[in-house]
Design a protein around this motif. Structure first.
Motif, PDB file in Angstrom:
ATOM      1  N   THR A 118       0.806  -1.218   0.000  1.00  6.85           N
ATOM      2  CA  THR A 118       0.000   0.000   0.000  1.00  6.85           C
ATOM      3  C   THR A 118       0.841   1.272   0.000  1.00  6.85           C
ATOM      4  OG1 THR A 118      -0.265  -0.073   2.413  1.00  6.85           O
ATOM      5  CG2 THR A 118      -2.007  -1.073   1.078  1.00  6.85           C
ATOM      6  N   GLY A 119       2.149   1.130  -0.153  1.00  8.87           N
ATOM      7  CA  GLY A 119       2.963   2.290  -0.488  1.00  8.87           C
ATOM      8  C   GLY A 119       2.469   2.942  -1.771  1.00  8.87           C
ATOM      9  N   VAL A 120       1.773   2.167  -2.596  1.00  6.96           N
ATOM     10  CA  VAL A 120       1.231   2.686  -3.858  1.00  6.96           C
ATOM     11  C   VAL A 120       0.166   3.762  -3.601  1.00  6.96           C
ATOM     12  CG1 VAL A 120      -0.650   0.999  -4.126  1.00  6.96           C
ATOM     13  CG2 VAL A 120       0.454   1.953  -6.164  1.00  6.96           C
ATOM     14  N   LEU A 121      -0.381   3.807  -2.394  1.00  2.00           N
ATOM     15  CA  LEU A 121      -1.442   4.769  -2.064  1.00  2.00           C
ATOM     16  C   LEU A 121      -0.916   6.025  -1.384  1.00  2.00           C
ATOM     17  CD1 LEU A 121      -4.080   2.304  -0.479  1.00  2.00           C
ATOM     18  CD2 LEU A 121      -3.752   2.862  -2.907  1.00  2.00           C
ATOM     19  N   TYR A 135      -8.855   4.815  -0.560  1.00  4.41           N
ATOM     20  CA  TYR A 135      -9.021   4.067  -1.806  1.00  4.41           C
ATOM     21  C   TYR A 135      -9.735   2.743  -1.515  1.00  4.41           C
ATOM     22  CZ  TYR A 135      -5.602   7.260  -3.867  1.00  4.41           C
ATOM     23  OH  TYR A 135      -4.953   8.373  -4.323  1.00  4.41           O
ATOM     24  N   HIS A 136     -10.670   2.386  -2.382  1.00  2.00           N
ATOM     25  CA  HIS A 136     -11.406   1.125  -2.265  1.00  2.00           C
ATOM     26  C   HIS A 136     -11.000   0.223  -3.426  1.00  2.00           C
ATOM     27  CE1 HIS A 136     -13.742   4.161  -0.119  1.00  2.00           C
ATOM     28  NE2 HIS A 136     -14.278   3.188   0.597  1.00  2.00           N
ATOM     29  N   ASP A 137     -10.486  -0.961  -3.134  1.00  2.00           N
ATOM     30  CA  ASP A 137      -9.968  -1.804  -4.213  1.00  2.00           C
ATOM     31  C   ASP A 137     -11.063  -2.348  -5.130  1.00  2.00           C
ATOM     32  OD1 ASP A 137     -11.049  -3.779  -2.564  1.00  2.00           O
ATOM     33  OD2 ASP A 137      -9.138  -4.794  -2.172  1.00  2.00           O
ATOM     34  N   SER A 138     -12.318  -2.273  -4.711  1.00  2.00           N
ATOM     35  CA  SER A 138     -13.420  -2.730  -5.545  1.00  2.00           C
ATOM     36  C   SER A 138     -13.899  -1.661  -6.524  1.00  2.00           C
ATOM     37  CB  SER A 138     -14.598  -3.176  -4.676  1.00  2.00           C
ATOM     38  OG  SER A 138     -15.108  -2.081  -3.942  1.00  2.00           O
ATOM     39  N   ARG A 139     -13.371  -0.460  -6.388  1.00  2.00           N
ATOM     40  CA  ARG A 139     -13.770   0.654  -7.258  1.00  2.00           C
ATOM     41  C   ARG A 139     -12.646   0.926  -8.249  1.00  2.00           C
ATOM     42  NH1 ARG A 139     -16.256   4.643  -2.510  1.00  2.00           N
ATOM     43  NH2 ARG A 139     -17.530   3.007  -1.488  1.00  2.00           N
ATOM     44  N   LEU A 140     -12.814   0.413  -9.444  1.00  2.00           N
ATOM     45  CA  LEU A 140     -11.755   0.463 -10.447  1.00  2.00           C
ATOM     46  C   LEU A 140     -11.304   1.889 -10.733  1.00  2.00           C
ATOM     47  CD1 LEU A 140      -9.998  -1.166 -12.418  1.00  2.00           C
ATOM     48  CD2 LEU A 140     -11.837  -0.959 -14.105  1.00  2.00           C
ATOM     49  N   GLU A 141     -12.262   2.824 -10.773  1.00  2.05           N
ATOM     50  CA  GLU A 141     -11.903   4.202 -11.106  1.00  2.05           C
ATOM     51  C   GLU A 141     -10.984   4.810 -10.055  1.00  2.05           C
ATOM     52  OE1 GLU A 141     -15.625   4.443  -8.589  1.00  2.05           O
ATOM     53  OE2 GLU A 141     -14.857   3.134 -10.194  1.00  2.05           O
ATOM     54  N   GLU A 142     -11.140   4.412  -8.797  1.00  2.44           N
ATOM     55  CA  GLU A 142     -10.262   4.923  -7.745  1.00  2.44           C
ATOM     56  C   GLU A 142      -8.854   4.354  -7.891  1.00  2.44           C
ATOM     57  OE1 GLU A 142     -13.669   5.439  -4.233  1.00  2.44           O
ATOM     58  OE2 GLU A 142     -11.802   4.365  -3.807  1.00  2.44           O
ATOM     59  N   MET A 143      -8.765   3.057  -8.124  1.00  6.12           N
ATOM     60  CA  MET A 143      -7.446   2.435  -8.250  1.00  6.12           C
ATOM     61  C   MET A 143      -6.719   2.922  -9.495  1.00  6.12           C
ATOM     62  SD  MET A 143      -7.531   0.891  -5.440  1.00  6.12           S
ATOM     63  CE  MET A 143      -5.896   0.176  -5.573  1.00  6.12           C
ATOM     64  N   GLU A 144      -7.450   3.149 -10.566  1.00  8.94           N
ATOM     65  CA  GLU A 144      -6.802   3.595 -11.805  1.00  8.94           C
ATOM     66  C   GLU A 144      -6.517   5.089 -11.802  1.00  8.94           C
ATOM     67  OE1 GLU A 144      -8.806   1.954 -15.248  1.00  8.94           O
ATOM     68  OE2 GLU A 144      -7.739   0.060 -14.908  1.00  8.94           O
ATOM     69  N   VAL A 155       5.639  -1.492 -11.715  1.00 11.91           N
ATOM     70  CA  VAL A 155       5.653  -2.950 -11.732  1.00 11.91           C
ATOM     71  C   VAL A 155       4.227  -3.494 -11.827  1.00 11.91           C
ATOM     72  CG1 VAL A 155       6.241  -5.022 -10.401  1.00 11.91           C
ATOM     73  CG2 VAL A 155       7.833  -3.095 -10.479  1.00 11.91           C
ATOM     74  N   ASP A 156       3.326  -2.940 -11.013  1.00  8.70           N
ATOM     75  CA  ASP A 156       1.930  -3.387 -11.047  1.00  8.70           C
ATOM     76  C   ASP A 156       1.341  -3.242 -12.450  1.00  8.70           C
ATOM     77  OD1 ASP A 156       2.279  -3.754  -8.333  1.00  8.70           O
ATOM     78  OD2 ASP A 156       0.914  -2.148  -7.723  1.00  8.70           O
ATOM     79  N   LEU A 157       1.615  -2.117 -13.112  1.00  7.14           N
ATOM     80  CA  LEU A 157       1.052  -1.875 -14.441  1.00  7.14           C
ATOM     81  C   LEU A 157       1.608  -2.842 -15.488  1.00  7.14           C
ATOM     82  CD1 LEU A 157       0.976   2.032 -14.487  1.00  7.14           C
ATOM     83  CD2 LEU A 157      -0.989   0.482 -14.368  1.00  7.14           C
ATOM     84  N   ALA A 158       2.880  -3.199 -15.350  1.00  4.85           N
ATOM     85  CA  ALA A 158       3.460  -4.177 -16.283  1.00  4.85           C
ATOM     86  C   ALA A 158       2.776  -5.535 -16.141  1.00  4.85           C
ATOM     87  CB  ALA A 158       4.961  -4.312 -16.039  1.00  4.85           C
ATOM     88  N   ILE A 159       2.462  -5.900 -14.913  1.00  4.45           N
ATOM     89  CA  ILE A 159       1.790  -7.180 -14.661  1.00  4.45           C
ATOM     90  C   ILE A 159       0.365  -7.157 -15.201  1.00  4.45           C
ATOM     91  CG2 ILE A 159       0.950  -8.714 -12.833  1.00  4.45           C
ATOM     92  CD1 ILE A 159       3.402  -7.726 -11.170  1.00  4.45           C
ATOM     93  N   ILE A 160      -0.325  -6.056 -14.959  1.00  5.54           N
ATOM     94  CA  ILE A 160      -1.699  -5.912 -15.454  1.00  5.54           C
ATOM     95  C   ILE A 160      -1.725  -5.977 -16.988  1.00  5.54           C
ATOM     96  CG2 ILE A 160      -3.603  -4.255 -15.660  1.00  5.54           C
ATOM     97  CD1 ILE A 160      -2.866  -3.357 -12.751  1.00  5.54           C
ATOM     98  N   ARG A 252      -6.784  -5.872 -14.458  1.00 13.29           N
ATOM     99  CA  ARG A 252      -7.116  -4.509 -14.013  1.00 13.29           C
ATOM    100  C   ARG A 252      -7.886  -4.509 -12.697  1.00 13.29           C
ATOM    101  NH1 ARG A 252     -10.604  -1.580 -18.190  1.00 13.29           N
ATOM    102  NH2 ARG A 252     -10.279   0.212 -16.829  1.00 13.29           N
ATOM    103  N   THR A 253      -8.767  -5.475 -12.538  1.00  8.46           N
ATOM    104  CA  THR A 253      -9.595  -5.514 -11.326  1.00  8.46           C
ATOM    105  C   THR A 253      -8.980  -6.394 -10.233  1.00  8.46           C
ATOM    106  OG1 THR A 253     -10.918  -7.337 -12.217  1.00  8.46           O
ATOM    107  CG2 THR A 253     -11.710  -5.094 -12.629  1.00  8.46           C
ATOM    108  N   GLY A 254      -7.838  -7.021 -10.517  1.00  6.95           N
ATOM    109  CA  GLY A 254      -7.252  -7.993  -9.596  1.00  6.95           C
ATOM    110  C   GLY A 254      -6.251  -7.431  -8.623  1.00  6.95           C
ATOM    111  N   ILE A 255      -6.582  -6.314  -7.978  1.00  3.57           N
ATOM    112  CA  ILE A 255      -5.738  -5.741  -6.927  1.00  3.57           C
ATOM    113  C   ILE A 255      -6.459  -5.934  -5.597  1.00  3.57           C
ATOM    114  CG2 ILE A 255      -4.717  -3.630  -5.989  1.00  3.57           C
ATOM    115  CD1 ILE A 255      -4.356  -2.647  -8.853  1.00  3.57           C
ATOM    116  N   TYR A 256      -5.744  -6.491  -4.623  1.00  5.37           N
ATOM    117  CA  TYR A 256      -6.346  -6.837  -3.335  1.00  5.37           C
ATOM    118  C   TYR A 256      -5.627  -6.094  -2.214  1.00  5.37           C
ATOM    119  CZ  TYR A 256      -8.359 -10.586  -6.128  1.00  5.37           C
ATOM    120  OH  TYR A 256      -9.030 -11.293  -7.090  1.00  5.37           O
TER     121      TYR A 256
END
Length: 353
Positions: A118-121, A135-144, A155-160, A252-256
């Motif tokens: 969660t350093g990403v936040l 940030y809510h991980d179920s809300r794609l617009e917030e995470m993106e 790194v996360d974006l390369a995996i996605i 895209r939606t697989g962030i927990y």
């Protein structure tokens, strides 16, 4: 078909670390462990031998700098657990290339369970204020909405992107402040690290200066999660996606986000200061701000100190709970864990001396 060909092939990194050791231990103890063929990457030949002899884990000696080795090992696996460095883009690209090759050879997309954080936040509060941004991980617009420049984000974006390309299924596990002394056979054997990073880092810095320390005013808020609850989620996710890769959000939606409560950094510094007084290590239970010189000494740089224990990072782990994750430990448990952590660190420091 040989017996090994029929087994689920798992490639694992971070096996002797705090997170990785906790997750690997769950795989070793899994009811279906006899159907797994686990290969771990480790730096030490001694630890590689012990993993094989004591726990039946095949171990390859190597490092993240050996890209060809990473690609080969990832390419041979049905499931890749990335539990080491969350920021080594080149290493993750090697994993992705290997898994892409696996897909091309077999027609089957391998599973990639990657550890971020969660350093990403985080923001730039630098110890000065609490933020109401959550940030809510179920809300794609917030995470993106997170900038590409955020910690871990490249790194996360390369995996996605690799998931979007159909080369693999990606599940990005994003823990908050992890706490608790890791326990179990892998840790009792001395093979894996019992300690997390953030809270032990504050403890060690406070012990070195002889008084509880805090970054700035300690006002920023960060989530927390117990290491056992963390390992429980990895086990739950693994079981879900091995049976049905589409049975859990991916790509895209697989962030927990993993959290079960939140704290201010002052809360932790205060608990450390109180533990030091109780143990006769300090005369004051009031933490004082680290100087810039101390920040550089204890955290590598002022900037690192702010990033590690001086920013806001607030999220809600709704997706893990939707899969059935039920964390047991709260922020109250985290605060209670600090004195035992201080005692354990003291004991280890005395042993080294």
């Amino acid at each position: 078909m040989s017996a090994s060909d029929s087994k689920l092939k798992i490639f694992f990194t971070g096996a002797t670390g705090y997170i990785g050791g906790s997750v690997l231990q769950r795989l070793i103890q899994h009811p279906k462990a006899s159907t797994f063929e686990i290969t771990a990457l480790v730096r030490s030949a001694e630890k590689a031998k012990a993993l094989k002899e004591k726990f039946g884990v095949n171990a390859v000696v190597g490092s993240y700098a050996e890209r060809d080795k990473l690609e080969t090992l990832a390419g041979d696996a049905d499931v890749v657990f990335s539990c080491a460095d969350a920021d080594d883009l080149a290493a993750v690209q090697a994993f992705i290339q290997g898994m892409k090759g696996h897909k091309e050879r077999t027609g089957k997309r391998p599973l990639f369970i990657h550890t971020s954080g969660t350093g990403v936040l985080t923001d730039h509060a630098n110890g000065r204020y609490a933020s109401d941004k959550i940030y809510h991980d179920s809300r794609l617009e917030e995470m993106e909405s997170l900038p590409d420049t955020q910690l871990h984000r490249n790194v996360d974006l390369a995996i996605i992107a690799a998931d979007k390309n159909g080369w693999l299924y990606s599940y990005i596990v994003t823990p908050s402040t992890i706490y608790g002394l890791a326990r179990g056979p892998l840790f009792d054997s001395g093979l894996a690290n019992r300690h997390s990073a953030q809270i032990p880092g504050l403890i060690k810095a406070s012990l070195a200066r002889g008084r509880g320390g805090v970054v700035g005013e300690g006002k920023p808020i960060w989530n927390d999660v117990h290491v056992d609850d963390l390992a429980e989620f990895y086990a739950l996710l693994f079981d879900k996606v091995v049976d049905d890769p589409e049975g859990a959000p991916h790509g895209r939606t697989g962030i927990y986000l993993l959290e079960n409560g939140e704290h201010t950094w002052y809360d932790i510094s205060k608990a450390i200061a109180e533990a030091m007084v109780a143990l006769g290590l300090s005369s004051s239970d009031q933490p004082t701000p680290f100087t810039d010189e101390e920040m550089a000494r204890f955290f590598g740089s002022v900037e690192n100190g702010y990033q590690q224990v001086g920013q806001n990072s607030r999220g809600r782990g709704e997706q893990a709970r939707a899969l059935g994750w039920k964390p047991k430990y709260s922020t109250e448990d985290m605060l209670k864990s600090i004195k035992p952590e201080v005692e354990a660190i003291l004991k280890e420091q005395q042993t080294v001396r």
